[in-house]
Design an enzyme around this catalytic site. Structure first.
Site, PDB file in Angstrom:
ATOM      1  N   GLU A 327       0.843  -1.187   0.000  1.00  0.00           N
ATOM      2  CA  GLU A 327       0.000   0.000   0.000  1.00  0.00           C
ATOM      3  C   GLU A 327       0.877   1.236   0.000  1.00  0.00           C
ATOM      4  O   GLU A 327       1.771   1.369   0.844  1.00  0.00           O
ATOM      5  CB  GLU A 327      -0.898   0.039   1.241  1.00  0.00           C
ATOM      6  CG  GLU A 327      -2.007  -0.974   1.257  1.00  0.00           C
ATOM      7  CD  GLU A 327      -2.955  -0.754   2.427  1.00  0.00           C
ATOM      8  OE1 GLU A 327      -4.139  -1.066   2.273  1.00  0.00           O
ATOM      9  OE2 GLU A 327      -2.513  -0.277   3.502  1.00  0.00           O
ATOM     10  N   CYS A 328       0.655   2.143  -0.942  1.00  0.00           N
ATOM     11  CA  CYS A 328       1.339   3.440  -0.994  1.00  0.00           C
ATOM     12  C   CYS A 328       2.854   3.262  -0.939  1.00  0.00           C
ATOM     13  O   CYS A 328       3.452   2.805  -1.904  1.00  0.00           O
ATOM     14  CB  CYS A 328       0.824   4.356   0.106  1.00  0.00           C
ATOM     15  SG  CYS A 328       1.166   6.107  -0.194  1.00  0.00           S
TER      16      CYS A 328
END
Length: 436
Positions: A327-328
């Site tokens: 994520e990210c």
């Protein structure tokens, strides 16, 4: 029975977090059990809440979560004496299009829980106008009740007197006024506050904030303004499917942005979580059946990550047979290269072809609704996932197969689709909930 109160303000940067931490610690020091929540998608503040209260804090979000989920999360305040929900941005600030049960505004949570709002007002450069702002917030939405005001950063006794008189004339209670006090300022960086776990003196800082606020704010009056509250039915749970039975979770200063409610939901569903530190050159637990790399600050640690051969080879070996999701910041590390703020390119793990640059800074901020084009750990193709994106990195290349069709809160399609290749998947948004 707990007393519930929402702490909000006209805007960001006014002092909501500092006041929340100070009140929580002051009441805890007096023997009360204090439970905090964070309204909205900010994933940094809950760790500060936990440091102040000794109890885990979670996010509640009207755009991404349904009422049952919010009720379930808030039910952890059942055994507390006082429950504080810290708002995000300004009291009524949310997105233009309604989400699951609101726009993400703090006012949604205040109205849903029927808790009064304690406003933090910074009257710098103002006097009577501060009262007009407070009165406007009080009257803007009938279902939202105002408990009163704490003034922050008042310039002088004369300044305080002018603002107090105007607020009292408007029928608004003033619980206290805080003069400027640099010693309790929380350090910041490009994604907000420097994380609680990175600050060795955080407890002393909160204690000083509690002492300072107790000197200038009527804590008993604030407590009496809170609403007596019994949690509604907690519902059936969080409706979150864990990504696997045994989850290897990257966890250190570069990989720390995980919503606490997600980890709790995984554990509640029977999943086991083992942590490892890429910065310490550790690979994922070979006994795990899925690996999850959350966001954080890999752009500040890109050189170390690139040099940690054991981590990189361990992750690659893991991904040959089992799913890996980022994520990210975790997504960026799954990519092929990350350029830091100085323009130096660092080789990442290469599980995806993504190339990102922190040298070409551009803020990406907002809610995301993604419809998966292919499965990712814990979710099947076609699932509708709600999350939030906040970073300053620019995509240089995103060559792999898109993972999802991603929309912002207005319904517009965005370019940050996420990627998939083999066993690896990644998204720029942080998952909050799945539509059911």
């Amino acid at each position: 029975m707990a007393a519930g109160l929402v702490i909000s303000a006209p805007a960001s940067g006014v002092g909501k977090t500092t006041l929340t931490l100070a009140l929580a610690r002051a009441w805890r020091n007096s023997g009360l059990r204090v439970q905090c929540f964070k309204s909205g998608p900010d994933y940094i503040d809950p760790a500060f809440h936990a440091a102040a209260t000794g109890r885990a804090s979670v996010n509640v979000d009207s755009w991404a979560m349904d009422r049952g989920t919010i009720s379930h999360l808030v039910s952890r305040g059942t055994d507390a004496d006082v429950v504080l929900a810290e708002g995000s941005m300004g009291l009524f600030d949310g997105v233009a299009a309604r989400g699951v049960c609101g726009t993400g505004a703090t006012a949604d949570i205040a109205e849903m829980l029927d808790w009064p709002v304690l406003l933090v007002i910074d009257p710098s450069g103002q006097a009577q106008t501060a009262a007009a702002i407070a009165a406007g917030l009080r009257d803007y939405r009938p279902g939202v009740r105002l408990a009163g005001v704490v003034l922050n950063r008042v310039a002088s006794p004369r300044h305080e007197a002018l603002v107090r008189r105007a607020l009292l004339d408007a029928g608004i209670a003033v619980f206290g006024a805080l003069p400027r006090h640099a010693e309790i300022s929380l350090p910041k960086r490009h994604l907000g506050l420097v994380q609680a776990e990175e600050q060795t003196e955080i407890s002393k800082l909160i204690d000083e904030a509690a002492r300072f606020v107790a000197e200038h704010v009527d804590l008993d009056a604030v407590l009496q303004s809170a609403a007596s509250w019994s949690p509604p039915s907690a519902g059936s749970g969080l409706n979150v499917t864990p990504p696997g039975q045994r989850i290897a979770l990257a966890r250190d200063a570069a990989f720390s942005f995980v919503y606490p409610h997600m980890l709790e939901a995984w554990r509640a569903a029977g999943a086991e979580i083992s942590t490892f530190s890429p910065l310490a050159d550790e690979g994922p637990d070979p006994g795990a059946d899925v690996c999850w790399l959350p966001g954080g600050y890999p752009e500040l640690q890109a050189g170390r990550i690139a040099a940690n051969a054991r981590f990189r080879s361990g992750l690659r070996a893991f991904a040959e047979t089992r799913p890996v999701h980022g994520e990210c910041g975790g997504y960026m590390v799954l990519g092929s290269a990350l350029t830091d703020a100085d323009g130096v390119s660092h080789e990442m793990t290469g599980l995806l072809g993504l190339e990102t640059s922190f040298a070409k800074r551009r803020m990406h901020l907002g809610y995301r609704l993604a419809e998966l084009a292919a499965p990712m750990p814990g979710h099947q193709a076609g699932a509708r996932l709600r999350g939030h994106e906040f970073h300053y990195s620019t995509i240089v290349a995103q060559p792999d197969t898109p993972l999802a069709v991603v929309h912002d809160a207005t319904g517009a399609v965005i370019a940050e689709t996420g990627s998939r290749r083999g066993q690896a998947t990644g998204t720029f948004f942080h998952l909050i909930a799945e539509d059911r």
